[in-house]
Scaffold this active site. Structure first.
Site, PDB file in Angstrom:
ATOM      1  N   PRO A  17       0.846  -1.197   0.000  1.00  0.00           N
ATOM      2  CA  PRO A  17       0.000   0.000   0.000  1.00  0.00           C
ATOM      3  C   PRO A  17       0.881   1.247   0.000  1.00  0.00           C
ATOM      4  O   PRO A  17       1.851   1.306   0.759  1.00  0.00           O
ATOM      5  CB  PRO A  17      -0.771  -0.113   1.325  1.00  0.00           C
ATOM      6  CG  PRO A  17      -0.006  -1.062   2.175  1.00  0.00           C
ATOM      7  CD  PRO A  17       0.833  -1.918   1.279  1.00  0.00           C
ATOM      8  N   MET A  18       0.567   2.208  -0.852  1.00  0.00           N
ATOM      9  CA  MET A  18       1.348   3.456  -0.858  1.00  0.00           C
ATOM     10  C   MET A  18       0.397   4.634  -1.051  1.00  0.00           C
ATOM     11  O   MET A  18      -0.252   4.759  -2.098  1.00  0.00           O
ATOM     12  CB  MET A  18       2.422   3.423  -1.949  1.00  0.00           C
ATOM     13  CG  MET A  18       3.556   2.454  -1.625  1.00  0.00           C
ATOM     14  SD  MET A  18       4.949   2.566  -2.759  1.00  0.00           S
ATOM     15  CE  MET A  18       4.337   1.658  -4.167  1.00  0.00           C
ATOM     16  N   ALA A  19       0.334   5.472  -0.022  1.00  0.00           N
ATOM     17  CA  ALA A  19      -0.591   6.606  -0.021  1.00  0.00           C
ATOM     18  C   ALA A  19      -0.333   7.517  -1.215  1.00  0.00           C
ATOM     19  O   ALA A  19       0.822   7.793  -1.559  1.00  0.00           O
ATOM     20  CB  ALA A  19      -0.432   7.391   1.274  1.00  0.00           C
ATOM     21  N   GLN A  71      -6.782  -1.468   3.121  1.00  0.00           N
ATOM     22  CA  GLN A  71      -6.014  -1.171   4.333  1.00  0.00           C
ATOM     23  C   GLN A  71      -6.681  -0.058   5.133  1.00  0.00           C
ATOM     24  O   GLN A  71      -7.034   0.990   4.587  1.00  0.00           O
ATOM     25  CB  GLN A  71      -4.582  -0.740   4.013  1.00  0.00           C
ATOM     26  CG  GLN A  71      -3.788  -0.641   5.312  1.00  0.00           C
ATOM     27  CD  GLN A  71      -2.394  -0.098   5.162  1.00  0.00           C
ATOM     28  OE1 GLN A  71      -2.213   1.041   4.752  1.00  0.00           O
ATOM     29  NE2 GLN A  71      -1.410  -0.911   5.493  1.00  0.00           N
ATOM     30  N   CYS A 104       2.589   2.911   9.480  1.00  0.00           N
ATOM     31  CA  CYS A 104       2.768   4.285   9.021  1.00  0.00           C
ATOM     32  C   CYS A 104       3.527   5.084  10.085  1.00  0.00           C
ATOM     33  O   CYS A 104       3.220   4.994  11.276  1.00  0.00           O
ATOM     34  CB  CYS A 104       1.406   4.910   8.748  1.00  0.00           C
ATOM     35  SG  CYS A 104       1.557   6.466   7.891  1.00  0.00           S
ATOM     36  N   ARG A 227       8.442   0.736  -3.025  1.00  0.00           N
ATOM     37  CA  ARG A 227       9.100   1.791  -3.803  1.00  0.00           C
ATOM     38  C   ARG A 227       9.657   1.332  -5.143  1.00  0.00           C
ATOM     39  O   ARG A 227       9.614   2.084  -6.119  1.00  0.00           O
ATOM     40  CB  ARG A 227      10.219   2.427  -2.960  1.00  0.00           C
ATOM     41  CG  ARG A 227       9.695   3.265  -1.803  1.00  0.00           C
ATOM     42  CD  ARG A 227      10.788   3.570  -0.813  1.00  0.00           C
ATOM     43  NE  ARG A 227      11.284   2.353  -0.182  1.00  0.00           N
ATOM     44  CZ  ARG A 227      12.405   2.270   0.528  1.00  0.00           C
ATOM     45  NH1 ARG A 227      13.158   3.333   0.685  1.00  0.00           N
ATOM     46  NH2 ARG A 227      12.764   1.121   1.066  1.00  0.00           N
TER      47      ARG A 227
END
Ligand SMILES: Cc1cc2nc3c(=O)[nH]c(=O)nc-3n(C[C@H](O)[C@H](O)[C@H](O)COP(=O)(O)O)c2cc1C
Length: 318
Positions: A17-19, A71, A104, A227
């Protein structure tokens, strides 16, 4: 074929998951390239309960990217129950499972007392997982770090396991460390040895070689990539090939171009505004001649047409 709860997870890496990054178009792209399972970015349980205006976009899922885990972040078990009830009632078919964000580490998370802040409170982690499990028949996973600053991951994992968690993902760094230093893969190995639910290893996989090495060193059940997939969904194709012991495809410029065009096509299809796709291209130009200048141009673009012109210009230099 491995499983998380009742969900079959084919060979391949999971998309982290990447905001502001893992939107519906990017997740669909990664799935097409071989990601085995994708996660939404973190979604606030309070936002869900209070029907925040950003929520519909965050819950948007395409048929092609399924199965998807949603999530959630927050710190009150009751909020998780209410949030899951809301999703089960309104968007149940979009998600095959739920994940608790206990990783986070941005200042907002510490201030709001969520994310890796939860890791100082293993019993709270347990109570949240328990409420989540009681609110749905779907699998529930936990994504965490080693601790906030004290090492608490094993304690938290044990609490989560006793509350019925279906898998645990470990980004092997402390919350307070952000991204500094190296992810400590030995801790993933330790978690795998001490906990009986599937373990998802995460942190510092930058190539298919790293993914295979993490699996070998830690014996984790799954690997998750964040990433390294930015501007490079092709890494999922390579990782899948590696895990299946097949010949690994080379990422040529032609392949890069195909991927970029596919991403634009998906972004348009899902009506994403231009600002939410720029991040992908800022990473995509990495390694190209004049990359810093190209990045500036991408930041300034106001439309898909302008973006396509930049890509065409790069193509002409080949
Ligand atoms: C831009 C960005 C946004 C992120 N957002 C989230 C998030 O919403 N939820 C989460 O659990 N982790 C988030 N992370 C952490 C990643 O999921 C992952 O754990 C971390 O980047 C380590 O994996 P990597 O080394 O493969 O990048 C984010 C990371 C980045 C770079």
């Amino acid at each position: 074929m491995n499983k998380i709860g009742s969900i079959k997870v084919p060979n391949g890496a999971l998309l982290a998951p990447m905001a502001d990054y893992t939107n519906v178009a990017f997740r669909t792209l990664c799935k097409k390239y071989g990601a085995s399972l994708v996660y939404t970015e973190l979604v606030s349980v309070k936002g869900l309960i209070h029907k925040n205006k950003k929520i519909p976009k965050l819950l948007n899922v395409s048929g092609e990217e399924k199965p998807v885990f949603l999530q959630l972040f927050g710190n009150d078990p009751i909020d998780f129950e209410k949030a899951i009830n809301f999703v089960e009632k309104n968007n149940s078919e979009n998600f095959v499972g739920y994940d608790l964000n206990a990783g986070c580490s941005v200042p907002k998370a510490k201030k709001g007392k969520y994310g890796s802040y939860l890791l100082d409170y293993p019993k709270l982690v347990r109570n949240i997982i328990k409420k989540m499990k009681n609110s749905t028949n779907k699998p529930v996973t936990l994504k965490m770090r080693l601790g906030l600053s004290d090492e608490t991951f094993l304690e938290c994992a044990k609490e989560a396991e006793s509350a019925g968690v279906d898998a645990i993902c470990l980004h092997a760094r402390f919350g307070n460390d952000g991204y500094s230093g190296k992810a400590d893969w030995k801790k993933i190995h330790e978690l795998k040895n001490k906990i009986n639910v599937p373990i998802i290893g995460n942190g510092d996989i930058f190539s298919v070689k790293d993914a295979l090495e993490m699996k070998k060193q830690t014996n984790c059940d799954f690997v998750m990539i964040g990433r390294a997939s930015m501007g490079n969904a092709f890494i999922f194709k390579q990782t899948k090939e590696g895990l299946l012991k097949k010949k690994i495809s080379e990422r040529t410029f032609k392949e890069k171009l195909v991927e970029a065009k596919k991403f634009i096509e998906l972004s348009k299809k899902f009506n994403l505004e231009i600002n939410s796709v720029k991040g992908y291209f800022i990473s995509w130009v990495k390694g190209e001649k004049n990359a810093p200048k190209l990045r500036n141009e991408i930041v300034m673009t106001k439309s898909y047409e302008e973006l396509e012109k930049i890509i065409e210009k790069i193509k002409q230099t080949k």
